[in-house]
Write a protein that holds these residues in place. Structure first.
Motif, PDB file in Angstrom:
ATOM      1  N   ALA A 175      36.476  54.468  29.837  1.00  0.00           N
ATOM      2  CA  ALA A 175      35.106  54.795  30.237  1.00  0.00           C
ATOM      3  C   ALA A 175      34.840  54.380  31.677  1.00  0.00           C
ATOM      4  CB  ALA A 175      34.111  54.122  29.304  1.00  0.00           C
ATOM      5  N   LEU A 176      35.580  53.355  32.146  1.00  0.00           N
ATOM      6  CA  LEU A 176      35.529  52.944  33.550  1.00  0.00           C
ATOM      7  C   LEU A 176      36.957  52.865  34.071  1.00  0.00           C
ATOM      8  CD1 LEU A 176      32.823  50.105  33.597  1.00  0.00           C
ATOM      9  CD2 LEU A 176      32.574  52.469  34.382  1.00  0.00           C
ATOM     10  N   VAL A 177      37.112  53.089  35.383  1.00  0.00           N
ATOM     11  CA  VAL A 177      38.431  53.075  36.023  1.00  0.00           C
ATOM     12  C   VAL A 177      38.389  52.138  37.225  1.00  0.00           C
ATOM     13  CG1 VAL A 177      40.189  54.460  37.185  1.00  0.00           C
ATOM     14  CG2 VAL A 177      38.860  55.453  35.291  1.00  0.00           C
ATOM     15  N   GLU A 178      39.363  51.234  37.299  1.00  0.00           N
ATOM     16  CA  GLU A 178      39.421  50.347  38.463  1.00  0.00           C
ATOM     17  C   GLU A 178      39.945  51.104  39.678  1.00  0.00           C
ATOM     18  OE1 GLU A 178      41.247  46.081  40.052  1.00  0.00           O
ATOM     19  OE2 GLU A 178      41.926  46.893  38.121  1.00  0.00           O
ATOM     20  N   VAL A 179      39.384  50.802  40.853  1.00  0.00           N
ATOM     21  CA  VAL A 179      39.865  51.363  42.117  1.00  0.00           C
ATOM     22  C   VAL A 179      40.168  50.214  43.077  1.00  0.00           C
ATOM     23  CG1 VAL A 179      38.536  53.488  41.815  1.00  0.00           C
ATOM     24  CG2 VAL A 179      37.528  51.580  43.083  1.00  0.00           C
ATOM     25  N   LEU A 180      41.004  50.494  44.053  1.00  0.00           N
ATOM     26  CA  LEU A 180      41.387  49.512  45.079  1.00  0.00           C
ATOM     27  C   LEU A 180      41.880  48.210  44.444  1.00  0.00           C
ATOM     28  CD1 LEU A 180      38.436  50.186  47.547  1.00  0.00           C
ATOM     29  CD2 LEU A 180      40.828  50.845  47.880  1.00  0.00           C
ATOM     30  N   ALA A 181      42.714  48.347  43.407  1.00  0.00           N
ATOM     31  CA  ALA A 181      43.220  47.168  42.687  1.00  0.00           C
ATOM     32  C   ALA A 181      44.069  46.266  43.578  1.00  0.00           C
ATOM     33  CB  ALA A 181      44.026  47.619  41.473  1.00  0.00           C
ATOM     34  N   ASP A 182      44.705  46.862  44.597  1.00  0.00           N
ATOM     35  CA  ASP A 182      45.551  46.059  45.475  1.00  0.00           C
ATOM     36  C   ASP A 182      44.746  45.311  46.540  1.00  0.00           C
ATOM     37  OD1 ASP A 182      44.787  48.432  46.701  1.00  0.00           O
ATOM     38  OD2 ASP A 182      46.619  48.602  47.895  1.00  0.00           O
ATOM     39  N   ARG A 183      43.434  45.488  46.525  1.00  0.00           N
ATOM     40  CA  ARG A 183      42.577  44.800  47.497  1.00  0.00           C
ATOM     41  C   ARG A 183      41.449  44.024  46.794  1.00  0.00           C
ATOM     42  NH1 ARG A 183      44.436  49.447  49.641  1.00  0.00           N
ATOM     43  NH2 ARG A 183      45.107  49.484  51.829  1.00  0.00           N
ATOM     44  N   ARG A 184      41.733  43.590  45.589  1.00  0.00           N
ATOM     45  CA  ARG A 184      40.721  42.840  44.841  1.00  0.00           C
ATOM     46  C   ARG A 184      40.184  41.648  45.636  1.00  0.00           C
ATOM     47  NH1 ARG A 184      43.821  42.297  39.057  1.00  0.00           N
ATOM     48  NH2 ARG A 184      43.151  44.286  38.120  1.00  0.00           N
ATOM     49  N   PRO A 185      38.884  41.362  45.498  1.00  0.00           N
ATOM     50  CA  PRO A 185      38.349  40.148  46.137  1.00  0.00           C
ATOM     51  C   PRO A 185      38.889  38.897  45.461  1.00  0.00           C
ATOM     52  CG  PRO A 185      36.685  41.183  44.757  1.00  0.00           C
ATOM     53  CD  PRO A 185      37.851  42.133  44.799  1.00  0.00           C
ATOM     54  N   ALA A 186      38.664  37.751  46.101  1.00  0.00           N
ATOM     55  CA  ALA A 186      39.160  36.490  45.553  1.00  0.00           C
ATOM     56  C   ALA A 186      38.499  36.188  44.207  1.00  0.00           C
ATOM     57  CB  ALA A 186      38.877  35.358  46.536  1.00  0.00           C
ATOM     58  N   PRO A 187      39.229  35.553  43.287  1.00  0.00           N
ATOM     59  CA  PRO A 187      38.631  35.168  41.993  1.00  0.00           C
ATOM     60  C   PRO A 187      37.436  34.241  42.204  1.00  0.00           C
ATOM     61  CG  PRO A 187      41.018  34.914  41.956  1.00  0.00           C
ATOM     62  CD  PRO A 187      40.638  35.155  43.382  1.00  0.00           C
ATOM     63  N   VAL A 188      36.518  34.283  41.268  1.00  0.00           N
ATOM     64  CA  VAL A 188      35.303  33.468  41.348  1.00  0.00           C
ATOM     65  C   VAL A 188      35.373  32.366  40.290  1.00  0.00           C
ATOM     66  CG1 VAL A 188      32.795  33.480  41.057  1.00  0.00           C
ATOM     67  CG2 VAL A 188      33.932  35.385  42.225  1.00  0.00           C
ATOM     68  N   PRO A 189      35.190  31.104  40.681  1.00  0.00           N
ATOM     69  CA  PRO A 189      35.252  30.020  39.688  1.00  0.00           C
ATOM     70  C   PRO A 189      34.060  30.068  38.739  1.00  0.00           C
ATOM     71  CG  PRO A 189      34.556  29.175  41.827  1.00  0.00           C
ATOM     72  CD  PRO A 189      34.950  30.607  42.046  1.00  0.00           C
ATOM     73  N   VAL A 190      34.283  29.620  37.508  1.00  0.00           N
ATOM     74  CA  VAL A 190      33.200  29.482  36.532  1.00  0.00           C
ATOM     75  C   VAL A 190      33.236  28.051  36.009  1.00  0.00           C
ATOM     76  CG1 VAL A 190      34.678  30.414  34.689  1.00  0.00           C
ATOM     77  CG2 VAL A 190      32.205  30.360  34.379  1.00  0.00           C
ATOM     78  N   SER A 191      32.069  27.405  35.955  1.00  0.00           N
ATOM     79  CA  SER A 191      32.004  25.976  35.617  1.00  0.00           C
ATOM     80  C   SER A 191      30.870  25.707  34.632  1.00  0.00           C
ATOM     81  CB  SER A 191      31.767  25.144  36.880  1.00  0.00           C
ATOM     82  OG  SER A 191      32.702  25.450  37.888  1.00  0.00           O
ATOM     83  N   LEU A 192      31.015  24.619  33.908  1.00  0.00           N
ATOM     84  CA  LEU A 192      29.943  24.113  33.060  1.00  0.00           C
ATOM     85  C   LEU A 192      29.405  22.847  33.718  1.00  0.00           C
ATOM     86  CD1 LEU A 192      29.679  24.030  29.270  1.00  0.00           C
ATOM     87  CD2 LEU A 192      29.272  21.905  30.508  1.00  0.00           C
ATOM     88  N   LEU A 193      28.085  22.755  33.866  1.00  0.00           N
ATOM     89  CA  LEU A 193      27.476  21.625  34.564  1.00  0.00           C
ATOM     90  C   LEU A 193      26.460  20.922  33.676  1.00  0.00           C
ATOM     91  CD1 LEU A 193      27.585  24.315  36.683  1.00  0.00           C
ATOM     92  CD2 LEU A 193      27.099  22.494  38.290  1.00  0.00           C
ATOM     93  N   TYR A 194      26.330  19.607  33.873  1.00  0.00           N
ATOM     94  CA  TYR A 194      25.309  18.845  33.167  1.00  0.00           C
ATOM     95  C   TYR A 194      24.911  17.650  34.028  1.00  0.00           C
ATOM     96  CZ  TYR A 194      29.328  15.925  31.815  1.00  0.00           C
ATOM     97  OH  TYR A 194      30.452  15.136  31.827  1.00  0.00           O
ATOM     98  N   PRO A 195      23.708  17.097  33.825  1.00  0.00           N
ATOM     99  CA  PRO A 195      23.251  15.977  34.659  1.00  0.00           C
ATOM    100  C   PRO A 195      24.112  14.741  34.481  1.00  0.00           C
ATOM    101  CG  PRO A 195      21.419  16.982  33.459  1.00  0.00           C
ATOM    102  CD  PRO A 195      22.679  17.542  32.878  1.00  0.00           C
TER     103      PRO A 195
END
Length: 305
Positions: free
Chosen positions: A254-274
């Motif tokens: 249903a969706l097609v990836e384009v420019l796969a060889d120029r992907r942006p940098a991965p984005v970190p995901v974190s869990l935070l608490y006080p």
């Protein structure tokens, strides 16, 4: 004077930057909070806070005392949590906050797993992309993507999100498949914005080991991930987001990836608490379970790549 309570009140005043807001979160009269801080300063024979009608700041002595109090209260909480955890299953209410895309793609599909494993934990799940004030809104922990700026929070890295660019087959049939970044000049994109970020028309790529931002025109901007994907599916243009959020659509075609060889940098995901909310058995259970979900999701994505 109850020294532990005084430390707790002092930390909440500092974190809230206000006697009134601290009193609200502690469900105490503002006069009681003020009196406790005055008694604490009298007991210590030193001023901890500089007060004015518009500002509240720590004195050098208050700064040292703040960090020591935080360490002491964390140790108390950790000790109590370890004893509570040894007597039975984790239990209690846990308020968590996360972006809608991650909630729908990662957390909610496997929530039954968590409920079976921890039936005595009652989850309150808030979904939005704005910066939540954990102290003011009484939130136990949040899941956030991107770089972290608030040093007052403890962060646990959950992993990285692989970012991709994609479009619907109907859009690509009409506009062609971009083979280079320069070819994007003849394309359009669906734009995304939030209360903390305005991405605008830029799509990001890595080209020759350098991160670049490419403006791509469009006719619509949204602040909801589900709507963002829906507009792409309907052929309104290119989108750029975490691969995990559209893995099903990519798998079905249903969706097609384009420019796969120029992907942006991965984005970190974190869990935070006080800082002062040391990991309770319930929060530890949710944190470990969530980390496992992201690890599994990334492993599956790597196998399908």
């Amino acid at each position: 004077m109850d020294r532990v309570q005084a430390m707790q009140v002092f930390l909440r005043v500092v974190e809230s930057r206000s006697f009134v807001r601290a009193a609200e979160t502690l469900s105490m009269p503002a006069s009681s909070v003020t009196a406790i801080i005055k008694r604490l300063e009298k007991h210590l024979q030193t001023r901890l806070l500089n007060r004015s009608t518009r500002n509240l700041s720590l004195t050098p002595e208050g700064e040292r005392y703040f960090h020591r109090c935080r360490d002491i209260l964390d140790l108390i909480a950790d000790t109590e949590a370890s004893l509570q955890g040894s007597g039975g299953r984790p239990q209690g209410r846990l308020r968590v906050d996360m972006p809608g895309g991650l909630a729908h793609a990662v957390i909610l599909p496997q929530l039954w797993q968590f409920q079976q494993r921890y039936p005595d934990i009652y989850l309150l799940i808030g979904v939005n992309d704005r910066q939540v004030d954990l102290i003011q809104e009484n939130v136990d922990c949040v899941i956030r993507t991107g770089s972290l700026e608030d040093s007052t929070l403890v962060a646990r890295r959950l992993g990285e999100l692989r970012w991709i660019t994609c479009a619907a087959p109907s859009y690509l049939a009409e506009h062609g498949i971009p083979e280079t970044v320069e070819a994007l000049q003849g394309h359009r994109a669906v734009h995304y914005f939030s209360s903390t970020m305005r991405r605008g028309s830029d799509l990001r790529f890595i080209e020759d080991s350098v991160s670049i931002a490419v403006p791509v025109p469009g006719a619509v901007a949204v602040n909801d991930t589900a709507l963002y994907v829906k507009l792409c599916l309907d052929g309104h243009g290119l989108i750029q987001l975490a691969e995990i959020l559209v893995s099903e659509q990519l798998g079905s075609g249903a969706l097609v990836e384009v420019l796969a060889d120029r992907r942006p940098a991965p984005v970190p995901v974190s869990l935070l608490y006080p800082h002062h909310r040391f990991l309770s058995p319930a929060m530890r259970a949710f944190t470990d379970w969530t980390a496992g979900l992201f690890s599994e999701a990334q492993a599956n994505a790597a196998l399908s790549a």
